[in-house]
Every structure is written in C-alpha cells, then in structure tokens.
Design a protein around this motif. Structure first.
Motif, PDB file in Angstrom:
ATOM      1  N   LYS A 132       0.598  -1.095   0.158  1.00  0.00           N
ATOM      2  CA  LYS A 132      -0.209   0.433   0.000  1.00  0.00           C
ATOM      3  C   LYS A 132       0.760   1.751  -0.280  1.00  0.00           C
ATOM      4  N   PRO A 133       1.651   1.789   0.924  1.00  0.00           N
ATOM      5  CA  PRO A 133       2.435   2.787   0.993  1.00  0.00           C
ATOM      6  C   PRO A 133       3.061   3.221  -0.327  1.00  0.00           C
ATOM      7  N   TYR A 134       3.099   2.670  -1.229  1.00  0.00           N
ATOM      8  CA  TYR A 134       3.963   2.538  -2.766  1.00  0.00           C
ATOM      9  C   TYR A 134       2.680   2.504  -4.166  1.00  0.00           C
ATOM     10  N   ALA A 135       1.666   2.147  -3.249  1.00  0.00           N
ATOM     11  CA  ALA A 135       0.204   2.545  -4.766  1.00  0.00           C
ATOM     12  C   ALA A 135      -0.007   4.091  -5.046  1.00  0.00           C
ATOM     13  N   ASP A 136       0.971   4.610  -5.016  1.00  0.00           N
ATOM     14  CA  ASP A 136       0.714   5.827  -4.774  1.00  0.00           C
ATOM     15  C   ASP A 136       0.513   6.801  -6.263  1.00  0.00           C
ATOM     16  N   GLY A 137       0.381   6.082  -7.464  1.00  0.00           N
ATOM     17  CA  GLY A 137      -0.144   6.060  -8.583  1.00  0.00           C
ATOM     18  C   GLY A 137       0.863   7.299  -9.529  1.00  0.00           C
ATOM     19  N   THR A 138       2.692   6.483  -8.595  1.00  0.00           N
ATOM     20  CA  THR A 138       3.092   7.005  -9.888  1.00  0.00           C
ATOM     21  C   THR A 138       3.691   6.142  -9.846  1.00  0.00           C
ATOM     22  N   GLU A 139       5.075   6.070 -11.321  1.00  0.00           N
ATOM     23  CA  GLU A 139       6.071   5.866 -11.467  1.00  0.00           C
ATOM     24  C   GLU A 139       7.159   5.600 -11.568  1.00  0.00           C
ATOM     25  N   ARG A 140       7.097   5.778  -9.433  1.00  0.00           N
ATOM     26  CA  ARG A 140       8.594   6.093  -8.781  1.00  0.00           C
ATOM     27  C   ARG A 140       9.225   4.175  -8.943  1.00  0.00           C
ATOM     28  N   PRO A 141      10.192   4.083  -9.712  1.00  0.00           N
ATOM     29  CA  PRO A 141      11.129   2.743  -9.865  1.00  0.00           C
ATOM     30  C   PRO A 141      10.444   2.339  -8.174  1.00  0.00           C
ATOM     31  N   LEU A 142       9.691   1.028  -8.553  1.00  0.00           N
ATOM     32  CA  LEU A 142       9.590   0.080  -7.522  1.00  0.00           C
ATOM     33  C   LEU A 142      10.462  -1.277  -7.947  1.00  0.00           C
ATOM     34  N   TRP A 143      10.949  -1.360  -6.553  1.00  0.00           N
ATOM     35  CA  TRP A 143      11.832  -3.202  -6.614  1.00  0.00           C
ATOM     36  C   TRP A 143      11.197  -3.961  -5.852  1.00  0.00           C
ATOM     37  N   ARG A 144      10.992  -5.289  -6.159  1.00  0.00           N
ATOM     38  CA  ARG A 144      11.056  -6.399  -5.311  1.00  0.00           C
ATOM     39  C   ARG A 144      12.141  -7.120  -5.306  1.00  0.00           C
ATOM     40  N   VAL A 145      12.785  -6.985  -3.786  1.00  0.00           N
ATOM     41  CA  VAL A 145      13.942  -7.923  -3.700  1.00  0.00           C
ATOM     42  C   VAL A 145      13.870  -9.219  -2.750  1.00  0.00           C
ATOM     43  N   SER A 146      14.685  -9.826  -3.009  1.00  0.00           N
ATOM     44  CA  SER A 146      14.466 -11.388  -2.112  1.00  0.00           C
ATOM     45  C   SER A 146      15.736 -11.636  -1.574  1.00  0.00           C
ATOM     46  N   VAL A 147      16.272 -11.317  -0.456  1.00  0.00           N
ATOM     47  CA  VAL A 147      17.502 -11.577   0.234  1.00  0.00           C
ATOM     48  C   VAL A 147      17.481 -12.382   1.327  1.00  0.00           C
ATOM     49  N   ALA A 148      18.317 -13.585   1.838  1.00  0.00           N
ATOM     50  CA  ALA A 148      18.715 -14.227   3.296  1.00  0.00           C
ATOM     51  C   ALA A 148      18.144 -12.321   4.711  1.00  0.00           C
ATOM     52  N   PRO A 149      16.687 -12.723   5.027  1.00  0.00           N
ATOM     53  CA  PRO A 149      16.371 -12.180   6.417  1.00  0.00           C
ATOM     54  C   PRO A 149      17.963 -11.400   7.084  1.00  0.00           C
ATOM     55  N   SER A 150      18.792 -11.728   6.924  1.00  0.00           N
ATOM     56  CA  SER A 150      19.263 -11.318   7.646  1.00  0.00           C
ATOM     57  C   SER A 150      20.366 -10.338   7.368  1.00  0.00           C
ATOM     58  N   ALA A 151      19.899 -10.365   5.792  1.00  0.00           N
ATOM     59  CA  ALA A 151      20.370  -9.164   4.557  1.00  0.00           C
ATOM     60  C   ALA A 151      19.870  -7.778   4.288  1.00  0.00           C
ATOM     61  N   GLY A 152      18.561  -8.191   4.387  1.00  0.00           N
ATOM     62  CA  GLY A 152      17.656  -7.439   3.559  1.00  0.00           C
ATOM     63  C   GLY A 152      17.926  -5.806   4.472  1.00  0.00           C
ATOM     64  N   HIS A 153      17.900  -5.377   5.750  1.00  0.00           N
ATOM     65  CA  HIS A 153      18.099  -4.379   6.524  1.00  0.00           C
ATOM     66  C   HIS A 153      19.648  -3.844   5.891  1.00  0.00           C
ATOM     67  N   GLN A 154      20.684  -4.994   5.947  1.00  0.00           N
ATOM     68  CA  GLN A 154      22.200  -4.127   5.414  1.00  0.00           C
ATOM     69  C   GLN A 154      21.863  -3.949   4.509  1.00  0.00           C
ATOM     70  N   LEU A 155      21.046  -4.463   3.293  1.00  0.00           N
ATOM     71  CA  LEU A 155      21.127  -3.452   1.524  1.00  0.00           C
ATOM     72  C   LEU A 155      19.913  -2.351   1.548  1.00  0.00           C
ATOM     73  N   VAL A 156      19.785  -2.064   2.617  1.00  0.00           N
ATOM     74  CA  VAL A 156      19.045  -0.923   2.682  1.00  0.00           C
ATOM     75  C   VAL A 156      19.818   0.212   3.311  1.00  0.00           C
ATOM     76  N   ALA A 157      20.610   0.110   4.642  1.00  0.00           N
ATOM     77  CA  ALA A 157      21.676   0.678   5.195  1.00  0.00           C
ATOM     78  C   ALA A 157      23.059   1.189   3.689  1.00  0.00           C
ATOM     79  N   ALA A 158      22.730   0.140   2.910  1.00  0.00           N
ATOM     80  CA  ALA A 158      24.493   0.494   1.877  1.00  0.00           C
ATOM     81  C   ALA A 158      23.657   1.335   0.829  1.00  0.00           C
ATOM     82  N   LEU A 159      22.358   1.346   0.916  1.00  0.00           N
ATOM     83  CA  LEU A 159      21.679   2.013  -0.698  1.00  0.00           C
ATOM     84  C   LEU A 159      21.400   3.518  -0.100  1.00  0.00           C
TER      85      LEU A 159
END
Length: 403
Positions: free
Chosen positions: A285-312
């Motif tokens: 829902k947060p990104y169902a905003d009517g825009t074309e702003r790029p949206l990624w669906r990323v699958s990683v190990a559960p322990s790696a998700g927050h590390q990916l976001v922090a690096a980005l």
C-alpha cells in the motif's frame, strides 16, 4: 493494451498459437491484464487474453483441492472458498494498486507469476500449492501435467516450472491446487520504535518462538502512518501475526508479547485490524501512489535485507519496508532505479534477486526487469524454453523462467 484474441476454450487457444507459430508472430499472453506493467516493454504482434476461459471445474472441500480454468477471476475462487471457511494459503498480492491498472486478477495469472504474499514464510509460495496444470505450448499442443490429489506427483517438476514462468513456456488453461482451512481468529503483536537492524533481530526471535507466527514484517517510520489509516502506535512498527482458534491465538499472543517486551513498547491488534493491516502489507500500500517512481521487489536472506537498505541509503534516495521476516524488501527509489547499485549490493551480501516491478518506459527499456541469470542457468533456461516454445512467440520482454 488491445486484445486481439479472447478464446473461450483450450482448443481455441491452441488454434491461435498454431497460427502465430506458423506466421512466426509474437504473442503477449495476459489474464486480466493487471500486471501489464511488469517486464521489459517489448511490443508483441498480437495479444491473447484467457479471461473468457472461466469456471471452477471441480472443488472438493473435504480433500481441499480445486480445479479451475485459468481465466477464472481470483475473486470468484476466494468467494467460493470462503463459503467453506477455506483459503489460498499463499495470500496472492493484488497488483492493481501498484500498477494503477484495472481488470480482474485471474487464478491462472496468479500461478503464472507465482504471486505469493506474507504467509509465504510458513505456507510456501504459490507454486507449492499447485498440484497440476493444463497448458498450450508454443507449438499449439495441449499438455497435462500433475494430478488432482497431493500424493500424485506425476509431472511435479513440470508443474513447478510453469509456475513463475510468466507465460514464457506456455499458456495455462487449467490449474489444480490445494487450499487450507481459514483460521477463525487472528491477532498482531506490534513492537514499536525499532530501527531496521533491531527489527530483524526481533523478527528472528519471534520466528524461533513456539507460537507459530504466520506473518513477520517491519514497517519503517517513513511508511508506518500509511497503514490501517495511521492507527499504528508512534514509531516504526515491527508486526507479527498469529492465527488459529481464538483461545489459542490469545494465549500465544500473550506469550509472544511477554517475550518481546524487553525490545520495545508492545501492543496488540484485534482480528479486524489485523486483516486490514496484512492485506495492505500484501498489496504494498505505501507505494501504490499512482506514480511511476521505480519500485523494486528484492528477495534476500532475512538477515541481509536491512544491510542492503542501509548501504543503499548511503548512496541514493530510497524508501523501504520489509516482509517475510526481512527477506522480502520493497524498495522505492526517488528517481533513478539504480539497477547496477542494487544488484551489486545484493551480490555482495550473499546473493538474492531483484525484480524491477515498476518504472517508466524509458527505464524499463534500458534495465533488465528480472534478475540476470548466471551464464549456466541462462543457458539451461534457454534450452528449456526452446523445448516449450521453439519459435519464441510467447511474451517477449519476460525472459525469466523461474521466479
């Protein structure tokens, strides 16, 4: 998207495919067209929709199996199951809000795209519920694989291969799948105020408890107010769902809340608010905003998700929230998809895959929407596709075989 063919039978679909193969014409295959923005924008010569191929072929509530034609609306399937207090265990996402599309999601489209929601962490993906299929291959041959009962595993690998192939191997005409009883009660335990790394630890702790958590997500402060009308407590929300008989849910929720209170303020949501919250998590829902702003669906190990976001976040503007105990990350970029950066960090963190779910046509034309496969896997995928669709007529732009 202009639909040129809407056959109402499997033979009608086969006839169209044979004609396309003879003409070496490409064919975009859709159900209700709700995911028409997914994949690289390659124009097909013709479009075929399965939306007229509808109807529940058989349903045995006692055996918890359903067979339905591929164009059957998902809403019809879910309504029929609800009459018998049953459900699709994998909670398929409705992509219409994210893509701003209309149409009606179909059961064939759900399995073709392997659409799986929050309960995947305990119930498996859509493909894990699929028992059998009928489909038309690229030569116009109608093929059956699998069976109507769980113990019949004939053709099981072929069945799983079709699920998640996004219509690149064949056109599904009928699917047989298992269903599960619908839990009569649910609650959500909310731990407030955690940062992403702390939330990952709390979700791991919750999953290790003997309370049978059926959903584990972390809603960062940037998105928290967009769920259930902004009624979640202040601060980032780490949410954990429990389902089952009312007395059992209450006892387990109390046990989980007590175990997690040392991490932060703990509250509980009742069944009504739980249902709304998890449907909104499922449908992003947060990104169902009517825009074309790029949206990624990323699958990683559960322990790696927050590390990916922090690096980005050190490199670019990004908003994110987490499902699947942190293993599914929904990333919304402010402007550029930063595909090279996203995929490089994923590789550095042990691997996974990133699908560019939404972007404008310019980015979608320039960036592989699906995770590029290693050379040996790509070669195998091409060999598989050559067997199923030798003329390469199906769904140009959707090149991934397994998702």
């Amino acid at each position: 998207m202009i639909v040129h063919f809407e056959p109402a039978s499997e033979e009608g679909i086969a006839t169209v495919v044979r004609a396309m193969a003879a003409d070496r014409a490409s064919l975009a295959v859709i159900g209700g067209g709700t995911r028409s923005g997914l994949g690289n924008p390659v124009r097909a010569d013709r479009v075929l929709s399965t939306r007229r191929l509808t109807g529940i072929v058989s349903y045995n509530p006692a055996e918890m199996t359903v067979s339905a034609l591929a164009g059957t609306p998902l809403s019809e399937i879910e309504a029929t199951l609800a009459e018998n207090r049953q459900m699709l265990s994998f909670e398929p996402m409705d992509h219409r809000p994210v893509f701003a599309t209309t149409g009606e999601p179909t059961i064939g489209g759900v399995f073709a795209a392997n659409v799986s929601g929050p309960r995947r962490i305990i119930a498996g993906a859509a493909r894990d519920s699929l028992l059998g299929v009928r489909f038309v291959n690229g030569s116009g041959d109608a093929i059956k694989a699998g069976g109507r009962v769980m113990k019949n595993v004939t053709g099981l690998d072929l069945v799983k291969l079709l699920a998640g192939a996004h219509g690149t191997l064949g056109i599904l005409t009928e699917v047989t799948f298992r269903v599960l009883p619908k839990p009569p009660s649910s609650e959500t335990v909310v731990v407030s105020g955690l940062n992403d790394a702390e939330a990952a630890a709390v979700m791991a702790e919750a999953m290790a408890q003997t309370v049978e958590v059926s959903g584990a997500a972390h809603l960062a402060e940037s998105v928290r107010s967009r769920f259930i009308g902004g009624c979640l407590p202040d601060g980032a929300a780490t949410v954990l769902r429990l389902e089952g008989l009312p007395a059992s849910v209450s006892i387990r929720a109390e046990k989980l809340a007590k175990a997690l209170e040392r991490f932060g303020a703990v509250t509980r949501l009742d069944g009504e608010r739980t249902a709304v919250l998890w449907s909104e998590i499922r449908d992003v829902k947060p990104y169902a905003d009517g825009t074309e702003r790029p949206l990624w669906r990323v699958s990683v190990a559960p322990s790696a998700g927050h590390q990916l976001v922090a690096a980005l976040r050190l490199q670019t503007g990004v908003d994110a929230f987490y499902d699947w105990q942190g293993g599914l990350v929904w990333l919304r970029m402010e402007a550029d998809p930063e595909a090279a950066l996203v995929r490089r960090y994923i590789k550095a963190l042990g691997g996974g895959h990133a699908t560019l779910v939404r972007a404008n046509d310019g980015f979608r034309a320039a960036i592989p929407s699906f995770e590029p496969q290693p050379a040996p896997v790509a070669l195998l995928s091409e060999r598989v596709r050559e067997k199923f669709d030798p003329q390469r007529i199906f769904n140009p732009g959707r090149m991934q075989i397994v998702s």
